[in-house]
Design a protein around this motif. Structure first.
Motif, mmCIF file in Angstrom:
data_model
loop_
_atom_site.group_PDB
_atom_site.id
_atom_site.type_symbol
_atom_site.label_atom_id
_atom_site.label_comp_id
_atom_site.label_asym_id
_atom_site.label_seq_id
_atom_site.Cartn_x
_atom_site.Cartn_y
_atom_site.Cartn_z
ATOM 1 N N ARG A 1 -0.289 -3.158 -5.667
ATOM 2 C CA ARG A 1 0.123 -2.693 -4.338
ATOM 3 C C ARG A 1 1.560 -2.170 -4.363
ATOM 4 O O ARG A 1 1.879 -1.164 -3.719
ATOM 5 N N ASN B 1 3.547 6.419 -3.549
ATOM 6 C CA ASN B 1 3.448 7.149 -2.283
ATOM 7 C C ASN B 1 4.815 7.577 -1.775
ATOM 8 O O ASN B 1 4.982 8.694 -1.266
ATOM 9 N N ARG B 2 5.809 6.691 -1.891
ATOM 10 C CA ARG B 2 7.161 7.049 -1.453
ATOM 11 C C ARG B 2 7.720 8.193 -2.288
ATOM 12 O O ARG B 2 8.428 9.059 -1.771
ATOM 13 N N SER C 1 1.834 3.247 7.977
ATOM 14 C CA SER C 1 2.013 2.319 6.863
ATOM 15 C C SER C 1 1.909 3.036 5.523
ATOM 16 O O SER C 1 2.638 2.713 4.577
ATOM 17 N N SER D 1 5.111 5.196 5.205
ATOM 18 C CA SER D 1 6.342 4.408 5.411
ATOM 19 C C SER D 1 7.314 5.131 6.340
ATOM 20 O O SER D 1 8.524 5.163 6.107
ATOM 21 N N HIS E 1 2.708 1.655 -3.551
ATOM 22 C CA HIS E 1 3.699 1.935 -2.514
ATOM 23 C C HIS E 1 4.831 2.798 -3.064
ATOM 24 O O HIS E 1 5.265 3.766 -2.409
#
Length: 314
Positions: free
Chosen positions: A69, A76-77, A119, A122, A73
């Motif tokens: 996870r 994706n950022r 989500s 972000s 994350h």
């Protein structure tokens, strides 16, 4: 049979570490024994069950899921940062949702689209849809009623075609010109996402079961960014022509000034002054400042000379 309520899990700190107290379930089974002449009281039988802590394999699996996870994350950022710096996407991000994506959220009970996409990215998001997508959901019947309700709650963006078309054609028409409105496109249509990989600046969002994914930049997106950076490093033809015209005009003005000055010098009987022309825009032949030369010592810092002769007699 009577069971006491199990005690709740409690967290305690011991030696700086968080420990999980084992859950103790106390079950009491009360049963009456057969009547004996010596005793008339019932017999109470207590059974103690001790629930074991999670196994080592379970802890390892949970740790791996947490690491996955975290990596997802960060990935994706990184993608969001790429489109923000290279293509000019700004927060709050605009997401164009089609009917397939909304229906997938309803079937898998992933929650509201606003919370899920915020989500994932972000950041704050604004969700959009089109009239063509809403009309397509209406034609699909009662099975898509919840998806239709979710689509009607989104902001409707204007699509430039007089008649209603399919949802995929409508989305293609909106983002075809290099995605000037900076839309993230959320869709479950694999063919549509494949087309977006060939259009610079169109990031795609999709879902697999209960997980959300942000598509990585394609080779076309990366090549477009590289070409744009190379173009910014070099001058355009229009800028080169403007510089040439300015230089021609400067040389013509300088030649006219030289001719006027030479005529004045001939009239006064002096030689013609030559001027140094260069690309440095009228630099002077000699330096403006004089070169500093070495000077003598400071007389105040020097020791006075001693008188070699003796004192003069009176």
């Amino acid at each position: 049979m009577y069971a006491f309520p199990p005690s709740s899990n409690t967290d305690i700190f011991f030696g700086g570490k968080l420990l999980r107290r084992w859950l103790i379930c106390l079950h009491a089974t009360v049963r009456r024994s057969q009547r004996r002449p010596s005793s008339s009281t019932p017999t109470v039988q207590l059974t103690l069950f001790l629930c074991a802590s999670p196994s080592t394999g379970e802890r390892e699996r949970s740790g791996k899921r947490g690491k996955m996870r975290l990596k997802k994350h960060k990935r994706n950022r990184k993608v969001v940062r790429f489109y923000s710096t290279r293509y000019g996407f700004r927060e709050p991000f605009k997401v164009l949702c089609d009917g397939t994506f909304l229906h997938h959220l309803v079937l898998n009970k992933l929650g509201s689209p606003q919370e899920v996409l915020s989500s994932l990215l972000s950041a704050r998001t604004i969700l959009f849809t089109t009239r063509c997508i809403i009309s397509e959901l209406k034609r699909l019947g009662e099975s898509f009623s919840e998806s239709l309700k979710g689509a009607l709650s989104l902001t409707i963006t204007k699509c430039e075609h007089p008649d209603r078309v399919s949802a995929s054609s409508c989305i293609e028409a909106i983002v075809k010109d290099k995605n000037s409105d900076h839309f993230f496109v959320a869709s479950q249509d694999a063919d549509l996402r494949k087309k977006f990989r060939e259009i610079p600046g169109v990031p795609a969002i999709y879902a697999i079961r209960n997980s959300m994914f942000l598509d990585q930049p394609s080779a076309c997106h990366l090549q477009f960014v590289k070409t744009a950076e190379e173009e910014r490093l070099h001058m355009k033809e229009l800028e080169v022509d403007m510089i040439k015209e300015r230089e021609k005009k400067r040389l013509a003005d300088q030649a006219a000034a030289d001719g006027t000055e030479s005529l004045g010098d001939v009239t006064k009987g002096r030689g013609v002054r030559s001027m140094h022309t260069s690309w440095t825009f009228n630099q002077k032949d000699k330096s403006m400042f004089k070169r500093k030369r070495a000077k003598g010592p400071n007389p105040l810092s020097c020791k006075k000379k001693k008188n070699s002769k003796g004192p003069v007699a009176a």
